[in-house]
Design a protein around this motif. Structure first.
Motif, short mmCIF file in Angstrom:
data_model
loop_
_atom_site.label_atom_id
_atom_site.label_comp_id
_atom_site.label_asym_id
_atom_site.label_seq_id
_atom_site.Cartn_x
_atom_site.Cartn_y
_atom_site.Cartn_z
N LYS A 64 71.80 51.07 40.88
CA LYS A 64 71.48 51.94 42.01
C LYS A 64 71.88 53.38 41.72
CE LYS A 64 71.54 48.42 45.64
NZ LYS A 64 72.14 47.98 46.93
N ARG A 65 73.03 53.55 41.07
CA ARG A 65 73.44 54.91 40.71
C ARG A 65 72.51 55.49 39.66
NH1 ARG A 65 80.03 55.56 40.72
NH2 ARG A 65 80.38 54.72 42.82
N ALA A 66 72.06 54.66 38.75
CA ALA A 66 71.10 55.13 37.74
C ALA A 66 69.82 55.62 38.42
CB ALA A 66 70.78 54.00 36.76
N ILE A 67 69.35 54.86 39.39
CA ILE A 67 68.12 55.22 40.10
C ILE A 67 68.31 56.54 40.86
CG2 ILE A 67 66.61 54.55 42.01
CD1 ILE A 67 67.10 51.60 41.06
N ILE A 68 69.49 56.75 41.44
CA ILE A 68 69.76 58.00 42.15
C ILE A 68 69.65 59.20 41.19
CG2 ILE A 68 71.59 59.36 43.25
CD1 ILE A 68 72.55 56.73 44.55
N ASP A 69 70.21 59.06 39.98
CA ASP A 69 70.10 60.15 39.00
C ASP A 69 68.65 60.40 38.62
OD1 ASP A 69 72.74 60.85 38.89
OD2 ASP A 69 73.19 59.83 37.01
N CYS A 70 67.91 59.33 38.41
CA CYS A 70 66.49 59.47 38.04
C CYS A 70 65.69 60.12 39.16
CB CYS A 70 65.90 58.11 37.69
SG CYS A 70 66.62 57.35 36.21
N TYR A 106 63.75 54.95 33.04
CA TYR A 106 65.07 54.43 33.43
C TYR A 106 65.06 53.97 34.89
CZ TYR A 106 66.83 56.46 29.06
OH TYR A 106 67.06 56.76 27.75
N ARG A 107 64.28 54.65 35.70
CA ARG A 107 64.12 54.21 37.09
C ARG A 107 63.49 52.82 37.12
NH1 ARG A 107 60.47 54.68 41.60
NH2 ARG A 107 61.49 55.50 43.47
N ALA A 108 62.47 52.63 36.29
CA ALA A 108 61.82 51.31 36.21
C ALA A 108 62.82 50.26 35.74
CB ALA A 108 60.63 51.38 35.26
N GLN A 109 63.61 50.58 34.71
CA GLN A 109 64.62 49.64 34.22
C GLN A 109 65.59 49.23 35.33
OE1 GLN A 109 65.64 51.94 30.36
NE2 GLN A 109 66.43 49.87 30.06
N ALA A 112 58.90 48.14 43.20
CA ALA A 112 59.41 49.46 42.82
C ALA A 112 59.36 49.64 41.30
CB ALA A 112 60.83 49.65 43.33
N TYR A 113 59.61 48.57 40.56
CA TYR A 113 59.52 48.61 39.10
C TYR A 113 58.10 48.97 38.66
CZ TYR A 113 58.64 46.58 34.47
OH TYR A 113 58.23 46.37 33.17
N GLU A 114 57.13 48.25 39.21
CA GLU A 114 55.73 48.49 38.84
C GLU A 114 55.27 49.88 39.25
OE1 GLU A 114 53.71 45.24 40.67
OE2 GLU A 114 54.20 43.82 39.05
N LYS A 115 55.75 50.33 40.41
CA LYS A 115 55.41 51.69 40.87
C LYS A 115 55.94 52.73 39.90
CE LYS A 115 54.29 55.01 43.79
NZ LYS A 115 52.89 55.41 44.03
N SER A 116 57.15 52.53 39.40
CA SER A 116 57.74 53.49 38.46
C SER A 116 56.95 53.54 37.16
CB SER A 116 59.20 53.11 38.18
OG SER A 116 59.98 53.18 39.36
N ILE A 117 56.55 52.37 36.66
CA ILE A 117 55.75 52.33 35.44
C ILE A 117 54.40 53.01 35.66
CG2 ILE A 117 54.52 50.83 33.83
CD1 ILE A 117 57.54 50.95 33.38
#
Length: 267
Positions: A164-170, A187-190, A200-205
């Motif tokens: 979740k913190r990774a996604i916030i940075d992205c 990284y957001r997708a990961q 959300a993963y597919e949306k990021s890709i």
């Protein structure tokens, strides 16, 4: 009837009134910087009489009426034109000095951030992800508009499952700094993949491909890497200034070669 001379004098006086009104507006502004400018101008033009300026009744300041003709109130009628022009030049010179000082301070902060980023990358290589996060955070405190730093920290967060913190940075990079940044989208997708949030993963890709149409084959390889390894091994931290373009994508480490690099490119 007002004579032409009186009309000219009136227009000249009104010009001076405009200047004084500008000073009054500056002195009463909510902006501290504008207040200081107003005080400086008032000191220049009025000296010890500056305090009286704050007490001026604007309605009675401009003109007074005497019988059938308008009389210009000439009280304190010194030309403001030359002092104002001089102060404008002085003010612009100060602005230029301030800009130069800020540029110098920015350069010093960038150098500090570069050192912290390299320290973070060394910790990352050793698997000391929490230390790496600490170094990247300190670097961000120096330079808050570098996508590289946020992306590196995001990957370190992913390594310790703090997705979740990774996604916030992205999301910060994408929304505030660079909406097309490939590493941020990946990284957001990961992060979302590890959280099990498929949509959300597919949306990021999808957004990664939409914003980086020249990298489609490369992104497809990243997808295979993420889905094949459950994510964390799919990335390296960024040492160079790359954001997804340039070079042959078939030869690149997924998703960017940073932690393996000794590059000293700018943040």
């Amino acid at each position: 009837m007002v004579s032409k001379k009186d009309e000219e004098e009136f227009e000249a006086s009104m010009s001076k009134v405009d200047e004084v009104m500008k000073i009054l507006n500056l002195m009463t502004s909510n902006d501290k910087g504008k207040q200081q400018m107003g005080i400086a101008f008032a000191d220049q033009y009025l000296g010890e009489d500056r305090k009286d300026l704050e007490k001026i009744d604007v309605n009675n300041f401009i003109v007074r009426v005497n019988q059938e003709r308008t009389v210009i109130n000439r009280s304190g009628e010194e030309s403001l034109d030359k002092p104002m022009a001089a102060d404008k030049f002085a003010f612009m010179a100060e602005v230029e000095r301030d800009a130069a000082r800020r540029a110098s301070e920015r350069k010093e902060r960038e150098q500090t951030a570069q050192g912290l980023r390299r320290a973070g990358n060394r910790a990352f290589r050793r698997g000391e992800y929490e230390k790496a996060i600490s170094m990247y955070t300190k670097a961000i405190d120096q330079i808050r508009d570098s996508p590289i730093l946020y992306n590196n920290r995001a990957l370190a967060y992913i390594k310790i499952q703090m997705c979740k913190r990774a996604i916030i940075d992205c999301d910060f990079v994408i929304s505030k700094l660079d909406e097309k940044n490939l590493r941020s989208w990946i990284y957001r997708a990961q992060g979302y993949y590890l959280l099990g949030e498929t949509r959300a993963y597919e949306k990021s890709i999808s957004e990664a491909k939409k914003n980086n149409p020249k990298e489609l084959d490369y992104i497809d390889r990243i997808v295979l890497e993420i889905e094949g390894s459950a994510g964390p091994e799919a990335g390296t931290t960024e040492e160079s200034g790359a954001t997804g373009g340039g070079g042959d994508s078939k030869d690149r480490t997924l998703p960017m070669d940073d932690v393996q690099s000794n590059s000293s490119a700018e943040i």
